[in-house]
Scaffold this motif. Sequence first.
Motif, mmCIF file in Angstrom:
data_model
loop_
_atom_site.group_PDB
_atom_site.id
_atom_site.type_symbol
_atom_site.label_atom_id
_atom_site.label_comp_id
_atom_site.label_asym_id
_atom_site.label_seq_id
_atom_site.Cartn_x
_atom_site.Cartn_y
_atom_site.Cartn_z
ATOM 1 N N LYS A 79 0.847 -1.194 0.000
ATOM 2 C CA LYS A 79 0.000 0.000 0.000
ATOM 3 C C LYS A 79 0.884 1.246 0.000
ATOM 4 O O LYS A 79 1.843 1.340 0.778
ATOM 5 N N ILE A 80 0.555 2.168 -0.897
ATOM 6 C CA ILE A 80 1.247 3.453 -0.963
ATOM 7 C C ILE A 80 0.170 4.531 -1.025
ATOM 8 O O ILE A 80 -0.674 4.503 -1.929
ATOM 9 N N ASP A 81 0.210 5.451 -0.076
ATOM 10 C CA ASP A 81 -0.821 6.487 0.015
ATOM 11 C C ASP A 81 -2.222 5.848 0.026
ATOM 12 O O ASP A 81 -3.156 6.332 -0.625
ATOM 13 N N ASP A 82 -2.323 4.731 0.741
ATOM 14 C CA ASP A 82 -3.589 3.998 0.911
ATOM 15 C C ASP A 82 -4.131 3.398 -0.382
ATOM 16 O O ASP A 82 -5.277 2.944 -0.430
ATOM 17 N N GLU A 83 -3.314 3.363 -1.432
ATOM 18 C CA GLU A 83 -3.690 2.661 -2.658
ATOM 19 C C GLU A 83 -2.957 1.326 -2.716
ATOM 20 O O GLU A 83 -1.798 1.223 -2.307
ATOM 21 N N VAL A 84 -3.641 0.304 -3.245
ATOM 22 C CA VAL A 84 -3.080 -1.044 -3.296
ATOM 23 C C VAL A 84 -2.352 -1.254 -4.626
ATOM 24 O O VAL A 84 -2.906 -0.992 -5.697
ATOM 25 N N TYR A 85 -1.117 -1.741 -4.525
ATOM 26 C CA TYR A 85 -0.307 -2.048 -5.702
ATOM 27 C C TYR A 85 0.107 -3.522 -5.634
ATOM 28 O O TYR A 85 0.449 -4.034 -4.568
ATOM 29 N N SER A 86 0.109 -4.179 -6.773
ATOM 30 C CA SER A 86 0.424 -5.610 -6.805
ATOM 31 C C SER A 86 1.937 -5.838 -6.803
ATOM 32 O O SER A 86 2.729 -4.912 -6.978
ATOM 33 N N HIS A 87 2.299 -7.105 -6.629
ATOM 34 C CA HIS A 87 3.713 -7.473 -6.613
ATOM 35 C C HIS A 87 4.335 -7.484 -8.010
ATOM 36 O O HIS A 87 5.549 -7.649 -8.136
ATOM 37 N N ILE A 88 3.530 -7.327 -9.045
ATOM 38 C CA ILE A 88 4.059 -7.317 -10.409
ATOM 39 C C ILE A 88 4.605 -5.927 -10.723
ATOM 40 O O ILE A 88 3.901 -4.926 -10.582
ATOM 41 N N ILE A 89 5.855 -5.880 -11.133
ATOM 42 C CA ILE A 89 6.562 -4.626 -11.389
ATOM 43 C C ILE A 89 6.561 -4.318 -12.886
ATOM 44 O O ILE A 89 6.751 -5.205 -13.716
ATOM 45 N N ASP A 90 6.352 -3.056 -13.205
ATOM 46 C CA ASP A 90 6.498 -2.611 -14.593
ATOM 47 C C ASP A 90 7.993 -2.553 -14.906
ATOM 48 O O ASP A 90 8.720 -1.754 -14.304
ATOM 49 N N PRO A 91 8.489 -3.399 -15.812
ATOM 50 C CA PRO A 91 9.938 -3.445 -16.076
ATOM 51 C C PRO A 91 10.476 -2.165 -16.702
ATOM 52 O O PRO A 91 11.688 -1.966 -16.759
ATOM 53 N N ARG A 92 9.611 -1.302 -17.154
ATOM 54 C CA ARG A 92 10.045 -0.049 -17.787
ATOM 55 C C ARG A 92 10.251 1.072 -16.776
ATOM 56 O O ARG A 92 11.020 1.998 -17.035
ATOM 57 N N THR A 93 9.557 0.977 -15.633
ATOM 58 C CA THR A 93 9.609 2.076 -14.670
ATOM 59 C C THR A 93 10.111 1.670 -13.290
ATOM 60 O O THR A 93 10.506 2.528 -12.504
ATOM 61 N N GLY A 94 10.054 0.393 -12.973
ATOM 62 C CA GLY A 94 10.410 -0.063 -11.639
ATOM 63 C C GLY A 94 9.294 0.063 -10.639
ATOM 64 O O GLY A 94 9.462 -0.287 -9.465
#
Length: 318
Positions: A235-250
């Motif tokens: 969670k970042i700023d109360d938003e949920v992000y998955s464990h899959i990373i965008d290889p273009r941005t990190g």
Amino acid sequence: MAFIDAQSQSIYKRDFSKMGSKFDITVVANSQNEADEFIDLAIDEIDRIENLISSWKSTSQTSEINKNAGIKFIKVDAELFSLIQRSIAISRLTDGAFDISYAAVDRIWNFDKKNHTWPDQQTLENSVRNVGFENIKINEETSQIFLSQKEMKIGFGAIGKGYAADKVKALLQGKGVTGGIINASGDMSAWGTQPGGKAWKVAITNPLDQTKNYGLFELRDKAVVTSGNYEKFIKIDDEVYSHIIDPRTGKPTKGTLSVSVFAPKAELADALATSISVMGADAGVYLINQLPDVECIIITQGGNVINSKGIKINTYEN
């Protein structure tokens, strides 16, 4: 080729661990002994593939490529060369959302389901500084591969199990097995039918309630791969992000809970399921709708079901 007695065939199944994942193989055979012979052959094939493509095995050709990043071209078997070629083609198709050079990413995230803050931009950029499929150089005449940056690495974590499922399916078909399913930790490839002619069926799990599913789907000489983003997250700023990373941005991705892709090959379905998680639902469905004989079902973080144009909602069964 095995002699097939349609009157006496039954379904046989075995579970085991390979390639760091759980596999189960289901075959239609005349007896337990015959089924065991088939499944033993399948396990040997998975071992062969792992010894060829695993970046964790120091003796593999993939490890040899990685060891010589920034140094020299490495000659590889035609099978591995072709897999790398196809991987690069998928990278181009997805504008880099899929990238086997992601193996070089710096691990800066801890997906512990807790609140965190964004790292600074320089840290993000540094985490993917050695990622970029454009820097995988190939020589088709000599079957050689070269990673042009010194600290580059390639790995097949997002395509390898699907590839193994396809290879095992082809092997067993060649041995005369009339029907079966290869399940490589959710990367499923089926052929033929059950005894009596019924189609194989697979369930798409509801990520909001894993005791339920969105229905059963017939799998006829096709593959389906589901990528779930709901068990490991941050969670970042109360938003949920998955464990899959965008290889273009990190950056970790958000917006989808699960992506299921139906395709002729598990290898393709595997790569596309990961890609859609990175691209997002709208871009992912748009891409799938351009591809022949490929369909997808996406479950968003809000619980909405988004599907490609060839999926019929009324095929769901509760």
